[in-house]
Design a protein around this motif. Sequence first.
Motif, PDB file in Angstrom:
ATOM      1  N   HIS A  39       1.080  -1.036  -0.391  1.00 11.78           N
ATOM      2  CA  HIS A  39      -0.546  -0.237   0.296  1.00 11.78           C
ATOM      3  C   HIS A  39       0.826   1.851  -0.435  1.00 11.78           C
ATOM      4  N   THR A  40       0.664   2.379  -0.988  1.00  7.48           N
ATOM      5  CA  THR A  40       1.618   3.138  -0.479  1.00  7.48           C
ATOM      6  C   THR A  40      -0.225   4.844  -0.242  1.00  7.48           C
ATOM      7  N   ALA A  41       0.465   5.655   0.972  1.00  3.90           N
ATOM      8  CA  ALA A  41      -0.607   6.686   0.763  1.00  3.90           C
ATOM      9  C   ALA A  41      -2.127   6.260   1.165  1.00  3.90           C
ATOM     10  N   VAL A  42      -2.119   4.945   1.383  1.00  4.00           N
ATOM     11  CA  VAL A  42      -3.716   5.328   1.924  1.00  4.00           C
ATOM     12  C   VAL A  42      -3.295   4.685   3.710  1.00  4.00           C
ATOM     13  N   ILE A  66       4.665  -4.305   1.836  1.00  2.67           N
ATOM     14  CA  ILE A  66       5.683  -3.292   1.866  1.00  2.67           C
ATOM     15  C   ILE A  66       4.606  -2.344   1.694  1.00  2.67           C
ATOM     16  N   SER A  67       5.156  -1.342   2.792  1.00  3.01           N
ATOM     17  CA  SER A  67       4.176  -0.277   2.723  1.00  3.01           C
ATOM     18  C   SER A  67       5.025   1.189   2.509  1.00  3.01           C
ATOM     19  N   THR A  89       7.724   6.883   3.465  1.00  2.00           N
ATOM     20  CA  THR A  89       8.966   5.530   3.794  1.00  2.00           C
ATOM     21  C   THR A  89       8.921   4.630   3.262  1.00  2.00           C
ATOM     22  N   LEU A  90       9.335   3.730   2.682  1.00  4.17           N
ATOM     23  CA  LEU A  90       8.837   2.421   2.374  1.00  4.17           C
ATOM     24  C   LEU A  90       9.487   1.352   2.979  1.00  4.17           C
ATOM     25  N   ALA A  91       8.570   0.411   3.703  1.00  2.33           N
ATOM     26  CA  ALA A  91       8.953  -0.300   4.854  1.00  2.33           C
ATOM     27  C   ALA A  91       8.699  -1.868   4.129  1.00  2.33           C
ATOM     28  N   LEU A  92       9.664  -2.839   4.541  1.00  2.00           N
ATOM     29  CA  LEU A  92       9.070  -4.051   3.929  1.00  2.00           C
ATOM     30  C   LEU A  92       9.369  -5.351   5.341  1.00  2.00           C
ATOM     31  N   PRO A 102       6.103  10.643  -3.365  1.00  2.00           N
ATOM     32  CA  PRO A 102       5.106  10.360  -2.732  1.00  2.00           C
ATOM     33  C   PRO A 102       4.610  10.166  -4.094  1.00  2.00           C
ATOM     34  N   HIS A 103       4.668  10.398  -5.629  1.00  2.00           N
ATOM     35  CA  HIS A 103       4.536   9.726  -6.905  1.00  2.00           C
ATOM     36  C   HIS A 103       5.528   8.618  -7.619  1.00  2.00           C
TER      37      HIS A 103
END
Length: 118
Positions: A39-42, A66-67, A89-92, A102-103
């Motif tokens: 998910h991204t920006a949710v 993956i966030s 922040t990208l996290a695994l 953001p995009h």
Amino acid sequence: AIEAVRTAPRPRIVRGDLVDELPALASEAPGDATLVVFHTAVLTYLPLARREEFAALVRELPGHWISNEHHTVLPWLDAPAPDDEHLLTLALDERAVAFTAPHGQSLHWFAPPAAPAA
Ligand SMILES: C[S@@+](CC[C@H](N)C(=O)[O-])C[C@H]1O[C@@H](n2cnc3c(N)ncnc32)[C@H](O)[C@@H]1O
């Protein structure tokens, strides 16, 4: 990008609340597949208690999570605050690995990415 999408299989879109829908959707994943929840920006649109509920659900699932969210959205992550407040922040699997715009305009790894455990 348009050409890439034209040749890709049509994604399935499910209407509903992500916390409510996730368990049933995840259970549809084939047994021989690696389930990836991305998910991204949710999650920023959910109150903290609901984000915690989502996190508890994902932790129980097989596969990987993956966030890509603002660092304040998953406050329990051990993640540095970016200099630029707009970065995500990208996290695994709850391990912060990069800052992203953001995009998708930029990706700054904290360290060279390692292959996830099987
Ligand atoms: C800022 S947009 C991000 C969309 C997409 N991930 C992207 O990066 O382009 C936030 C999205 O989250 C969705 N959303 C917000 N709360 C939700 C919820 N409780 N369940 C499912 N989707 C939700 C909104 O409908 C919207 O499409």
